[in-house]
Enzyme design. Structure first.
Site, PDB file in Angstrom:
ATOM      1  N   ALA A 131       0.854  -1.191   0.000  1.00  0.00           N
ATOM      2  CA  ALA A 131       0.000   0.000   0.000  1.00  0.00           C
ATOM      3  C   ALA A 131       0.886   1.237   0.000  1.00  0.00           C
ATOM      4  CB  ALA A 131      -0.876   0.000   1.242  1.00  0.00           C
ATOM      5  N   GLY A 149       1.109  -5.333   0.738  1.00  0.00           N
ATOM      6  CA  GLY A 149       0.125  -5.462  -0.329  1.00  0.00           C
ATOM      7  C   GLY A 149       0.742  -5.951  -1.624  1.00  0.00           C
ATOM      8  N   GLU A 176       0.637  -9.599  -1.287  1.00  0.00           N
ATOM      9  CA  GLU A 176      -0.784  -9.968  -1.425  1.00  0.00           C
ATOM     10  C   GLU A 176      -1.231  -9.873  -2.883  1.00  0.00           C
ATOM     11  OE1 GLU A 176      -1.791  -7.060   1.555  1.00  0.00           O
ATOM     12  OE2 GLU A 176      -2.514  -8.630   2.896  1.00  0.00           O
ATOM     13  N   GLU A 191       3.785  -5.535   7.605  1.00  0.00           N
ATOM     14  CA  GLU A 191       2.808  -4.628   8.213  1.00  0.00           C
ATOM     15  C   GLU A 191       2.986  -4.490   9.722  1.00  0.00           C
ATOM     16  OE1 GLU A 191       2.142  -6.927   5.919  1.00  0.00           O
ATOM     17  OE2 GLU A 191       0.722  -6.156   4.444  1.00  0.00           O
TER      18      GLU A 191
HETATM   19  N1  DAK Z   1       4.536   3.476  -0.122  1.00  0.00           N
HETATM   20  C1  DAK Z   1       4.963   4.705  -0.526  1.00  0.00           C
HETATM   21  N2  DAK Z   1       6.247   4.986  -0.835  1.00  0.00           N
HETATM   22  C2  DAK Z   1       7.147   3.992  -0.699  1.00  0.00           C
HETATM   23  C3  DAK Z   1       6.781   2.674  -0.286  1.00  0.00           C
HETATM   24  C4  DAK Z   1       5.395   2.444   0.013  1.00  0.00           C
HETATM   25  N3  DAK Z   1       4.932   1.236   0.368  1.00  0.00           N
HETATM   26  N4  DAK Z   1       7.899   1.924  -0.278  1.00  0.00           N
HETATM   27  C5  DAK Z   1       8.906   2.713  -0.670  1.00  0.00           C
HETATM   28  N5  DAK Z   1       8.461   3.958  -0.923  1.00  0.00           N
HETATM   29  C6  DAK Z   1       9.220   5.125  -1.339  1.00  0.00           C
HETATM   30  C7  DAK Z   1      10.027   5.688  -0.184  1.00  0.00           C
HETATM   31  O1  DAK Z   1       9.244   6.523   0.653  1.00  0.00           O
HETATM   32  C8  DAK Z   1      11.098   6.452  -0.933  1.00  0.00           C
HETATM   33  O2  DAK Z   1      10.543   7.664  -1.375  1.00  0.00           O
HETATM   34  P1  DAK Z   1      11.381   9.048  -1.327  1.00  0.00           P
HETATM   35  O3  DAK Z   1      11.804   9.204   0.095  1.00  0.00           O
HETATM   36  O4  DAK Z   1      12.534   8.789  -2.271  1.00  0.00           O
HETATM   37  O5  DAK Z   1      10.417  10.073  -1.802  1.00  0.00           O
HETATM   38  C9  DAK Z   1      11.342   5.586  -2.171  1.00  0.00           C
HETATM   39  O6  DAK Z   1      10.194   4.738  -2.302  1.00  0.00           O
HETATM   40  C10 DAK Z   1      12.541   4.696  -2.010  1.00  0.00           C
HETATM   41  O7  DAK Z   1      12.398   3.985  -0.793  1.00  0.00           O
HETATM   42  P2  DAK Z   1      13.601   3.749   0.218  1.00  0.00           P
HETATM   43  O8  DAK Z   1      14.458   4.956   0.291  1.00  0.00           O
HETATM   44  O9  DAK Z   1      13.023   3.209   1.483  1.00  0.00           O
HETATM   45  O10 DAK Z   1      14.427   2.618  -0.593  1.00  0.00           O
HETATM   46  P3  DAK Z   1      15.219   1.356  -0.045  1.00  0.00           P
HETATM   47  O11 DAK Z   1      15.831   0.768  -1.264  1.00  0.00           O
HETATM   48  O12 DAK Z   1      16.103   1.712   1.104  1.00  0.00           O
HETATM   49  O13 DAK Z   1      14.110   0.361   0.522  1.00  0.00           O
HETATM   50  C11 DAK Z   1      12.006  -0.862   0.467  1.00  0.00           C
HETATM   51  C12 DAK Z   1      13.128  -0.154  -0.348  1.00  0.00           C
HETATM   52  C13 DAK Z   1      10.899  -1.224  -0.512  1.00  0.00           C
HETATM   53  C14 DAK Z   1      12.585  -2.138   1.077  1.00  0.00           C
HETATM   54  C15 DAK Z   1      11.519   0.094   1.593  1.00  0.00           C
HETATM   55  O14 DAK Z   1      11.158   1.343   0.982  1.00  0.00           O
HETATM   56  C16 DAK Z   1      10.325  -0.440   2.329  1.00  0.00           C
HETATM   57  O15 DAK Z   1      10.463  -1.215   3.269  1.00  0.00           O
HETATM   58  N6  DAK Z   1       9.100   0.034   1.958  1.00  0.00           N
HETATM   59  C17 DAK Z   1       7.893  -0.216   2.709  1.00  0.00           C
HETATM   60  C18 DAK Z   1       7.422  -1.614   2.533  1.00  0.00           C
HETATM   61  C19 DAK Z   1       6.233  -1.896   3.433  1.00  0.00           C
HETATM   62  O16 DAK Z   1       6.285  -1.761   4.676  1.00  0.00           O
HETATM   63  N7  DAK Z   1       5.120  -2.261   2.848  1.00  0.00           N
HETATM   64  C20 DAK Z   1       3.896  -2.571   3.537  1.00  0.00           C
HETATM   65  C21 DAK Z   1       2.959  -1.375   3.440  1.00  0.00           C
HETATM   66  S1  DAK Z   1       1.387  -1.710   4.242  1.00  0.00           S
HETATM   67  C22 DAK Z   1      -5.785  -3.532   1.866  1.00  0.00           C
HETATM   68  C23 DAK Z   1      -5.009  -3.698   0.762  1.00  0.00           C
HETATM   69  C24 DAK Z   1      -3.635  -3.589   0.858  1.00  0.00           C
HETATM   70  C25 DAK Z   1      -3.051  -3.302   2.064  1.00  0.00           C
HETATM   71  C26 DAK Z   1      -3.843  -3.111   3.164  1.00  0.00           C
HETATM   72  C27 DAK Z   1      -5.216  -3.217   3.057  1.00  0.00           C
HETATM   73  N8  DAK Z   1      -7.208  -3.654   1.788  1.00  0.00           N
HETATM   74  C28 DAK Z   1      -7.782  -4.443   0.691  1.00  0.00           C
HETATM   75  C29 DAK Z   1      -8.069  -3.232   2.808  1.00  0.00           C
HETATM   76  C30 DAK Z   1      -1.602  -3.223   2.126  1.00  0.00           C
HETATM   77  C31 DAK Z   1      -0.905  -2.711   3.166  1.00  0.00           C
HETATM   78  C32 DAK Z   1       0.549  -2.560   3.024  1.00  0.00           C
HETATM   79  O17 DAK Z   1       1.119  -2.971   2.051  1.00  0.00           O
END
Ligand code: DAK
Length: 262
Positions: A67, A111, A114, A134
């Site tokens: 997400a 996501g 997923e 998450e």
């Molecule tokens: N969203 C927005 N921006 C993101 C992002 C994300 N998920 N992941 C990375 N970015 C952005 C970062 O903010 C950064 O942006 P700037 O600062 O350059 O503007 C850019 O991408 C590069 O990221 P990093 O600097 O962090 O790069 P790294 O190579 O160091 O790390 C990474 C890459 C992908 C491992 C890291 O960024 C990371 O851990 N990202 C977050 C991953 C995460 O926690 N994902 C889970 C999110 S919660 C639902 C449907 C879906 C969902 C829920 C409900 N329903 C049907 C109800 C889903 C929920 C989720 O997915």
């Protein structure tokens, strides 16, 4: 289709290819990306020249980081609840009868993992990583992670991923049954497209029935599942393609079937 800002759509021989294209945010699932993705799926679903859909993350930033955290951080409980935030993603995939091959060419987190599991077959690059982080954000998987992961890899491994937020490698994902094939990064999309072309060369209604029967195995007990399967099997007897497939096999010499997709 209107102009697209977050995905790229391409057509190959009976295969529709969708590439997620938000490299600046690791292809995170913004509302715009989800809207465009669902539009593209719908378009391919209704296009008789397409037999199989391939979904991948493009070449730069893996598959999908889940997400959009910036978007989600601005949502209150009431807003998320009232808008059914992101719920249309699962509903959109459920509406697709054509096989969908997911090609995970890097990270598939939250996501993103997923989304991968919404596909029917998964190929991964050797560099792919799957995770449900998450818990580290103070939330739980919300698009099927708690439901599909346990079915794909069993309770202990699913619980471990969801409760620790740790990732698993492509090889671990393959060993656990989440992924069908692992290939070098530069080959994975090419091989997936070959597989898609092969699958798309079969009868479209038969593919849809096979997909539905396999998916129903997760919904029905064994007895009802076997009954459902046999009824769909009998239904194939009414297709022109069934007659053609059997005649082609029995012809002397045996010949390739010419599918009419009906
Ligand atoms: N969203 C927005 N921006 C993101 C992002 C994300 N998920 N992941 C990375 N970015 C952005 C970062 O903010 C950064 O942006 P700037 O600062 O350059 O503007 C850019 O991408 C590069 O990221 P990093 O600097 O962090 O790069 P790294 O190579 O160091 O790390 C990474 C890459 C992908 C491992 C890291 O960024 C990371 O851990 N990202 C977050 C991953 C995460 O926690 N994902 C889970 C999110 S919660 C639902 C449907 C879906 C969902 C829920 C409900 N329903 C049907 C109800 C889903 C929920 C989720 O997915």
């Amino acid at each position: 289709m209107e102009s697209l800002s977050t995905i790229i759509v391409e057509h190959a021989e009976r295969v529709g290819l969708i590439k997620l294209n938000r490299p600046e945010a690791y292809n995170a699932l913004s509302r715009t990306l989800i809207k465009e993705l669902l539009q593209a799926l719908k378009l391919f679903e209704s296009d008789p020249s397409i037999g199989v859909i391939v979904l991948t993350g493009g070449d730069k930033k893996g598959f999908c980081a889940g997400a959009d955290i910036k978007e989600q951080s601005e949502l209150s409980f009431v807003n998320a609840y009232n808008q059914d935030y992101l719920k249309d993603l699962n509903d959109g995939f459920f509406a697709i009868h054509k096989p969908i091959i997911g090609v995970v060419n890097g990270i598939a987190l939250g996501g993103g993992c997923e989304l991968a599991m919404m596909c029917d077959i998964l190929y991964a690059s050797e560099t792919a990583k799957f995770g449900q982080p998450e818990i580290t954000l103070g939330t739980i998987p919300g698009a099927g992670g708690t439901q599909r992961l346990i079915r794909a890899i069993g309770k202990s491994k699913a619980m471990h991923m969801i409760l620790t937020g740790e990732t698993i490698s492509a090889k671990q994902a393959e060993a656990a049954g989440l992924v069908a094939k692992v290939l070098p990064a530069e080959q994975v999309l090419v091989v997936a497209m070959e597989t898609a072309t092969k699958i798309a060369s079969f009868s479209a209604p038969v593919l849809a029935m096979a997909k539905e029967a396999v998916n129903e195995a997760e919904e029905l007990g064994l007895k009802n599942g076997l009954h459902f399967e046999s009824r769909l099997y009998h239904a194939t007897f009414g297709l022109e393609d069934h007659a053609e497939g059997f005649q082609a096999f029995l012809a002397k010499p045996k010949r390739a079937a010419q599918w009419a997709h009906k």
